[in-house]
Design a protein around this motif. Structure first.
Motif, mmCIF file in Angstrom:
data_model
loop_
_atom_site.group_PDB
_atom_site.id
_atom_site.type_symbol
_atom_site.label_atom_id
_atom_site.label_comp_id
_atom_site.label_asym_id
_atom_site.label_seq_id
_atom_site.Cartn_x
_atom_site.Cartn_y
_atom_site.Cartn_z
ATOM 1 N N ILE A 1 0.827 -1.211 0.000
ATOM 2 C CA ILE A 1 0.000 0.000 0.000
ATOM 3 C C ILE A 1 0.864 1.266 0.000
ATOM 4 O O ILE A 1 0.501 2.272 -0.612
ATOM 5 N N MET B 1 -8.490 4.634 3.354
ATOM 6 C CA MET B 1 -8.066 4.651 4.755
ATOM 7 C C MET B 1 -6.709 5.341 4.893
ATOM 8 O O MET B 1 -6.472 6.106 5.833
ATOM 9 N N SER C 1 -7.170 9.011 4.617
ATOM 10 C CA SER C 1 -7.692 9.564 5.857
ATOM 11 C C SER C 1 -6.587 9.704 6.897
ATOM 12 O O SER C 1 -6.487 10.712 7.603
ATOM 13 N N GLN C 2 -5.710 8.706 6.943
ATOM 14 C CA GLN C 2 -4.569 8.795 7.875
ATOM 15 C C GLN C 2 -3.663 9.960 7.527
ATOM 16 O O GLN C 2 -3.105 10.607 8.415
ATOM 17 N N LEU D 1 -12.993 -4.317 6.706
ATOM 18 C CA LEU D 1 -12.245 -3.099 6.362
ATOM 19 C C LEU D 1 -13.134 -1.878 6.486
ATOM 20 O O LEU D 1 -12.722 -0.825 6.957
ATOM 21 N N PHE E 1 -13.421 -0.430 9.885
ATOM 22 C CA PHE E 1 -12.268 0.412 10.251
ATOM 23 C C PHE E 1 -12.307 1.724 9.485
ATOM 24 O O PHE E 1 -11.986 2.785 10.027
ATOM 25 N N GLU E 2 -12.703 1.642 8.218
ATOM 26 C CA GLU E 2 -12.781 2.865 7.419
ATOM 27 C C GLU E 2 -13.787 3.836 8.046
ATOM 28 O O GLU E 2 -13.598 5.051 8.021
ATOM 29 N N LEU F 1 -4.339 -4.450 7.550
ATOM 30 C CA LEU F 1 -4.277 -3.399 8.570
ATOM 31 C C LEU F 1 -2.823 -3.087 8.915
ATOM 32 O O LEU F 1 -2.449 -1.930 9.095
ATOM 33 N N LEU G 1 -1.218 -0.599 6.934
ATOM 34 C CA LEU G 1 -1.637 0.770 7.253
ATOM 35 C C LEU G 1 -1.216 1.156 8.671
ATOM 36 O O LEU G 1 -1.688 2.148 9.213
ATOM 37 N N LYS G 2 -0.340 0.330 9.275
ATOM 38 C CA LYS G 2 0.141 0.560 10.640
ATOM 39 C C LYS G 2 -1.009 0.593 11.647
ATOM 40 O O LYS G 2 -0.978 1.320 12.639
ATOM 41 N N ILE G 3 -2.081 -0.133 11.340
ATOM 42 C CA ILE G 3 -3.177 -0.285 12.307
ATOM 43 C C ILE G 3 -2.933 -1.615 13.019
ATOM 44 O O ILE G 3 -2.717 -2.638 12.364
ATOM 45 N N ARG H 1 -8.077 5.061 18.023
ATOM 46 C CA ARG H 1 -7.445 5.406 16.742
ATOM 47 C C ARG H 1 -7.568 6.905 16.537
ATOM 48 O O ARG H 1 -8.636 7.481 16.731
ATOM 49 N N LYS I 1 -6.237 8.134 13.640
ATOM 50 C CA LYS I 1 -6.313 8.248 12.182
ATOM 51 C C LYS I 1 -6.972 7.009 11.625
ATOM 52 O O LYS I 1 -6.758 5.926 12.131
#
Lengths: 233, 698
Positions: free
Chosen positions: A9, A51, A54-55, B615, B618-619, B655, B658-660, B696, B698
């Protein structure tokens, strides 16, 4: 079929971050089978981009779409106007699809969402394996149906080399030595004696030599051109 | 009701209604004469959507409350669970949904605008008459019902004993119809209070829906005189609480369902000694098995294989019935042709005999009218148009179809209503009335049956026989909510399963590899065989082309609703926002009290939860997402959990990119036998774990 895998990503983000309206465009044939770029994966990548946006605090519209194949114009023509209404198309087709579409989207850039890897087969659900290199001059009849061009790390025509080790390749113990497999296969077929024949140096002119390849079927082209001429009259 | 409070009604269409018309019906639906979409409403009940279930039921059945009490439920007899263990208790589920919707249905009663400017007279207010009245009122016609009894309902009101059908139940159905603005003329007997011709002049069209309201008699010696009565007058006395005079020993002649009503009513009138006599044996007896069983429970003796010969009397008083031994009832072609052994006779003692051997219509009002009656005394009619021999006179129900069920009369009433509508709009009727026979899904293959766990039908309680025979009160208890949810989840969802869009499918074999039941066959494209498909939904989220949809639910519904479910995220929140995608099988959702920060999305099985659904949560801003499944042991499907685990793992990988934190997504499981508290427990614990990870930003 053509096998690919999704780009990370972060790499995708670096491609799309400066655009406002992005279409993730899936291809529903080869790359769908390998769960890399079909409509489902296109929707997943679109969600990930949103996502990420948004981050990063970026405003980005990201939609997704899929058609059966990107490599034949008839499949995407019905949606080409919609495709062209975006600032960027992130195609999750193979490189063929990205190229093919790029020629047809006017000023809208088409970027790759996946890495196109090889021609392969579904060895087991979720496992895809390279079996052909598309070299343009098939010699599988000489090698028990197993391809040393695609599957030998050295592309040897007279193998195995000294690096064969209990059926595995010296490059990695994960890789089968295809020459070992060829010998075993030809034993089974009763054609092992054929291997005593030394293969001469190979003519690579059908492969990466002489620029991009193109095959034109004259009988079909002749017919099509006549029809096109008729239509112009 | 004010005239501006009128409306026209769009019939309720459950999800998938259109596509279902293009595919074989579920066997339950095909078996129902009115083609009630049983699968749809049972699924809605299982989701706790009781008023929606009510809408599905009543969209085709105006006497749904009645049917929830007395229907012979051919849906159950054809249920594909019969081959596994026992059929789904469809009638009880129907009753549950309808009773749950009582306030809803009362609140939605409305006058229907009379937009058509034409009027219709309906003679008779039984199932077919009421159905036609409802449909024609919905079309916008002025409808008048003529009923010879003081109340509407036909045999439902005047012959079905109250212990089977409480009148307040019947009245709910009748009030639905009447509230549409249908005019009612009770105590009005056509032939006496008006001639048929008067009605055909007054109305643009007339419907004869008079049913079979006269008992047939036997014509045997001794029949005439005190102590011998016919079934219908007796049942009318019972229905209108006129306390018919019975002796001490009652003998009911006949073995049909009406004979059961008569015998069981006699027991409830205080007669301890009630017997029945019929030509048939235990296997041949035409009454439903449950009627026979319940009658026997009520100490009613059935004398099988005897034919009535003569009523014997001492003076005026009935002494008994002389009967002859029956040798056979049906001939080789299964036609009714009883044979007797005249040498074997006996006397069945009784002081009261009630003859219940069948019914016919009273057609005396048709004399001198344009409606022809054939030489066998039946109304001439055309089943393709529902028309009698007179142009503007239509027919519906048992007066023409002969004896049958209430729901069959409903189906016929619908046909007549549509026929009359077409006629009044100047359109041709022939070929326009819907086919009555529908193609249905094939029986479940043995290899599928053996993959389905047995789950016994939830029995409902009956009042004990010795207690119930003391009153005319209804004797069957309904389901509790928990029971109804559990029973509804036994449904295999026939006809509600997966469908492949062949324009999108590229025959990749994924569905074939995923399906636990071997339903997909892949050639040029995948076809999912409905007789194999259990509608678990496991395949759809796996399809890389998104070519699979489900007949019975929208595969995108979860992800489309999540934003609204989660709502706006409060930046200063102290508790994490948790989205819980909950398996609601086995009534697990009942009575649970989840922490406020847990937003729930009930699903019929975690099988349908897509990577994109997780997803999307989370979005939409969820701090944590829980996929809550039932215990493996209680899952109604099979091989679900490993697939769902794999999806959860994939989302955790995504995730991670995306560092989640992957810990924000978990698959949880709990036993659900104790209702929802365990759900609440696992969700609260998960919420604490997410809280430790943090909100969260972000």
């Amino acid at each position: 079929m053509i096998v690919g895998s999704q780009k990370p990503i972060d790499e995708i983000w670096s491609m799309v971050k400066d655009f406002k309206k992005v279409l993730v465009f899936g291809c529903n044939t080869c790359v769908a089978i390998c769960h890399a770029g079909g409509e489902k994966e296109a929707e997943t990548i679109a969600a990930l981009i949103r996502m990420k946006a948004s981050q990063e605090g970026k405003q980005l519209t990201v939609d997704h779409l899929g058609v059966m194949r990107h490599c034949e114009p008839e499949y995407f023509e019905p949606v080409i106007d919609k495709v062209k209404s975006y600032d960027l198309v992130l195609s999750t087709a193979c490189g063929v699809g990205v190229n093919f579409l790029s020629d047809r989207t006017g000023t809208v850039p088409v970027y790759p969402g996946i890495n196109t890897s090889f021609y392969g087969a579904v060895e087991a659900p979720g496992v895809f394996k390279e079996l052909c290199a598309g070299c343009g001059n098939c010699i599988l009849h000489l090698t028990g149906g197993l391809c040393p061009i695609a599957r030998c790390s050295k592309t040897l025509m007279n193998g195995p080399c000294g690096g064969t080790n209990k059926g595995k390749c010296e490059v990695s113990s994960e890789i089968d030595c295809v020459w070992y497999l060829i010998v075993e296969r030809m034993k089974k077929l009763g054609t092992l004696d054929k291997l005593t024949e030394v293969q001469p140096p190979r003519n690579w002119s059908t492969s990466r030599d002489g620029g991009p390849r193109r095959i034109s079927m004259e009988h079909i082209r002749e017919f099509e051109e006549k029809e096109a001429a008729k239509a112009r009259m | 009701m004010a005239s501006n409070d009128t409306c026209t009604l769009e019939p309720y269409r459950p999800y998938g209604a259109e596509i279902k018309e293009t595919r074989p019906y579920s066997p339950c639906r095909a078996a129902c004469p009115a083609h009630t979409d049983v699968q749809a409403y049972v699924a809605l009940i299982a989701q706790g959507k009781y008023t929606e279930a009510f809408e599905v039921i009543t969209s085709v059945n105006p006497i749904a409350s009645v049917c929830s009490m007395i229907c012979h439920h051919p849906c159950e007899q054809s249920c594909r669970r019969c081959g596994i263990d026992e059929p789904l208790a469809v009638r009880h589920l129907k009753r549950f949904a309808i009773e749950k919707s009582r306030d809803y249905r009362r609140a939605k009663r409305r006058l229907i605008a009379k937009t058509k400017g034409k009027s219709i007279g309906i003679i008779g207010s039984g199932p077919s008459g009421l159905t036609a009245a409802r449909d024609l009122a919905d079309f916008g016609y002025s409808v008048t019902i003529y009923e010879r009894h003081p109340v509407l309902g036909g045999m439902l009101a005047s012959a079905i004993p109250p212990y089977r059908l409480p009148r307040e139940v019947l009245n709910e159905d009748i009030n639905d119809v009447v509230s549409k603005g249908v005019e009612v003329k009770t105590n009005f007997e056509v032939g006496k209070d008006a001639k048929l011709d008067d009605l055909t002049k007054k109305h643009d069209a007339v419907l004869i829906a008079i049913g079979l309201s006269q008992s047939r008699s036997l014509n045997i010696p001794g029949e005439r005189g005190p102590g011998v009565m016919l079934a219908i007058p007796f049942l009318e006395d019972v229905a209108f609480n006129r306390k018919p005079a019975l002796g001490e020993k009652v003998l009911v002649i006949g073995g049909g369902n009406v004979a059961m009503d008569v015998a069981r009513s006699a027991r409830r009138l205080g007669v301890n000694n009630v017997e029945m006599v019929c030509l048939e044996n235990e296997q041949e007896i035409p009454a439903w098995k449950w009627e026979v069983d319940e009658a026997v429970e009520e100490a009613i003796k059935i004398n099988y294989r005897w034919g009535p010969k003569a009523v014997l009397r001492e003076g005026d008083r009935v002494k008994g019935l002389e009967v002859t031994k029956v040798l056979s009832v049906f001939d080789a072609n299964k036609r009714f042709a009883p044979t007797f052994d005249p040498n074997v006779t006996t006397l069945l003692e009784a002081d009261t005999i009630i003859i219940t051997i069948g019914q016919m219509s009273n057609l005396s009002f048709l004399k001198d009218s344009a409606v022809k009656v054939d030489e066998r005394g039946r109304v001439e009619w055309n089943p393709a148009t529902q028309m009698s021999s007179a142009r503007n006179v239509f027919v519906a129900g048992e007066v023409v179809t002969g004896p049958g069920s209430a729901i069959a009369a409903v189906a016929n009433g619908h046909r007549s209503a549509l026929a009359m509508h077409l006629y009044l709009q100047g359109e041709s009727i022939e070929g326009r009335l819907p086919a009555q026979e529908k193609e249905k899904i094939a029986p479940m293959p043995a290899e599928v049956v053996e993959k389905i766990g047995k789950l016994p039908r939830l029995k409902i309680k009956h009042v004990a026989p010795e207690v119930r025979v003391k009153t005319m009160d209804h004797f069957e208890e309904g389901y509790t909510e928990k029971e109804a949810l559990e029973e509804a989840s036994r449904c295999r969802g026939c006809g509600g399963g997966a469908v492949v869009d062949k324009n999108k499918c590229m025959a990749c074999l994924t569905c074939m590899r995923v399906c636990p039941y071997g339903a997909p066959v892949v050639q040029a494209y995948s076809e999912i065989r409905p007789e194999y498909c259990q509608a678990c939904g496991l395949c759809a989220p796996e399809c890389p082309d998104q070519a699979i949809s489900m007949v019975s639910y929208d595969v995108r519904e979860i992800r489309n609703s999540l934003q609204a479910t989660i709502g706006k995220i409060d930046a200063s929140r102290r508790e994490p926002v948790i989205a819980a995608l909950l398996c609601t099988n086995h009534a697990g959702i009942l009575g649970f009290d989840l922490p406020k920060n847990v937003k729930t999305v009930p699903v019929h099985c975690t099988s349908r939860i897509d990577i994109l659904d997780m997803l999307k949560a989370f979005e939409a801003g969820a701090d944590g997402v829980a996929v809550v499944r039932c215990n493996d042991g209680t899952c109604k499907y099979r091989d679900i959990t490993p697939r769902v685990n794999a999806r959860v793992k994939r989302v955790q990988e995504l995730l991670g990119m995306l560092k989640i934190e992957p810990g924000r997504l978990e698959i949880l499981s709990t036993a659900s036998d104790n209702g929802g508290n365990l759900y609440a427990g696992v969700c609260a614990e998960f919420s604490e774990r997410v809280k430790k990870i943090g909100m969260r930003t972000k």
